[in-house]
Design a protein around this motif. Sequence first.
Motif, short mmCIF file in Angstrom:
data_model
loop_
_atom_site.label_atom_id
_atom_site.label_comp_id
_atom_site.label_asym_id
_atom_site.label_seq_id
_atom_site.Cartn_x
_atom_site.Cartn_y
_atom_site.Cartn_z
N ASP A 106 40.39 -5.04 -0.67
CA ASP A 106 40.17 -4.57 -2.04
C ASP A 106 39.04 -5.34 -2.71
OD1 ASP A 106 41.86 -2.39 -2.59
OD2 ASP A 106 43.60 -3.70 -2.76
N ARG A 107 38.97 -6.64 -2.48
CA ARG A 107 37.88 -7.42 -3.09
C ARG A 107 36.52 -6.95 -2.59
NH1 ARG A 107 41.74 -11.95 -2.64
NH2 ARG A 107 41.03 -12.36 -0.52
N GLN A 108 36.41 -6.67 -1.32
CA GLN A 108 35.12 -6.23 -0.78
C GLN A 108 34.77 -4.83 -1.27
OE1 GLN A 108 34.26 -7.15 3.34
NE2 GLN A 108 35.48 -9.03 3.28
N LEU A 109 35.74 -3.95 -1.39
CA LEU A 109 35.47 -2.63 -1.97
C LEU A 109 35.04 -2.77 -3.43
CD1 LEU A 109 38.42 -0.64 -0.38
CD2 LEU A 109 35.99 -0.15 -0.03
N ASP A 110 35.70 -3.64 -4.18
CA ASP A 110 35.31 -3.88 -5.58
C ASP A 110 33.88 -4.39 -5.67
OD1 ASP A 110 37.80 -3.16 -6.58
OD2 ASP A 110 38.54 -5.22 -6.75
N ARG A 111 33.53 -5.34 -4.83
CA ARG A 111 32.19 -5.94 -4.88
C ARG A 111 31.14 -4.91 -4.49
NH1 ARG A 111 29.70 -11.01 -5.23
NH2 ARG A 111 27.99 -11.40 -3.76
N PHE A 112 31.46 -4.06 -3.52
CA PHE A 112 30.53 -3.00 -3.18
C PHE A 112 30.29 -2.11 -4.39
CE2 PHE A 112 29.31 1.22 -1.96
CZ PHE A 112 28.45 1.05 -0.88
N GLU A 113 31.35 -1.65 -5.01
CA GLU A 113 31.22 -0.72 -6.15
C GLU A 113 30.53 -1.37 -7.33
OE1 GLU A 113 34.97 0.96 -7.16
OE2 GLU A 113 35.39 1.68 -5.13
N ASP A 114 30.84 -2.64 -7.61
CA ASP A 114 30.25 -3.32 -8.76
C ASP A 114 28.72 -3.38 -8.65
OD1 ASP A 114 32.74 -3.70 -9.83
OD2 ASP A 114 32.91 -5.81 -9.22
N ALA A 115 28.21 -3.65 -7.45
CA ALA A 115 26.77 -3.79 -7.27
C ALA A 115 26.09 -2.45 -7.05
CB ALA A 115 26.47 -4.72 -6.10
#
Length: 281
Positions: A106-115
Motif C-alpha cells: 500500500d505504501r508503494q502504491l501510495d507513493r506511485f500515485e502521489d508523484a
Amino acid sequence: MSRRVVLSADDYAISPAVSDGILELVGADRLSATAAMVTWPDWPREAPPLVAQKNRVAIGLHLNLTAGAPLGPMPRLAPSGALPSPSLFLKGGARGADAEIAAEVDRQLDRFEDAAGMAPDFVDGHHHVHIFPPVRRALIAALRARYPGRPPLVRNPGDRLSRILARRHFLVKAAGVAWHARGLAQALAEAGLPSNDGFSGFSAFSGATPYDREIDIALVARGERPLMMCHPGRVDATLGARDTITARRMQELETLLARRDLGAWLWRCRRDGDGRVLWWQ
C-alpha cells in the motif's frame, strides 16, 4: 508469429541515468511500457517527465521488496532497515509476514500515485517478487480494493514450458520463475485482474550473448498477449551503488535504438478516451 509484443523496461527511477536512458527510448518510440521503483528517493523528481509521455508509454509500479530500504517499518523482513535478498522469498522466509508486506504494498502504491498523479497502468515486481504467495496475496487484495472499476494489469512472468523450451536459452532461469509463478494466472483471473499470456526477456546479463541475439530469442514462441522485459539505461555512480547490472543496461539501450525491425513487432501504447491502456490493441 505476427502478435505485437509489449516491451517493458524495468527499474525506472533506480538512478537518474537509467531514467534518462528509458526516457530517451520512450521519446524515440522504442518502448511499450516502463515500471518505476518508487522506493528510491529519485522517484518524485523523475515522475513528471515520465508522466508527460503517458500517451506514448504505459507506466507501472515495479514493486520492490528486495533492494534498498522499504518505505516503512518491516520488522520481520527488514529488521535492520534493509530489504532482504530474493533468496529469502525463494526459501519461504516471508511466511508470517503477510501484514507487513500488505502495508508496504500500500505504501508503494501510495507513493506511485502521489508523484505520478495517476494509478499505475500495471504492476510487476523487482526480481519477480510479486509471484511469491505472501506478496501475491497482498498485491491482489490491494489492487482489488483500490481499483475495483479500473484494475491495472499484473505481469505474469511464468510462461508455458513449451514456449520456454522452444527458445532454447535461459531455460533454468525461465523455468524456475514459471515454477514459482504457478497458479498466478488463475488467481489473477479469479480476481478479475488482467494479465499477459506469454513472457520472455530473460538474460544472463553477462554479455556472453549479445543483446541483439537475446531479442531474437525472446521473440520466439510468443503467447496470445506477449510481454517482454528489458533493462536498458545509462550508467552513473548511483546505479553502481544500487545494482549489479550496469554496463549491460547501456548495451540494451544502444541495441534498442538501433534495432531496425522493432517497429514490426513492438506494441505501441494506446489509450481510450478515459486514459485506460488498450493492451495488445
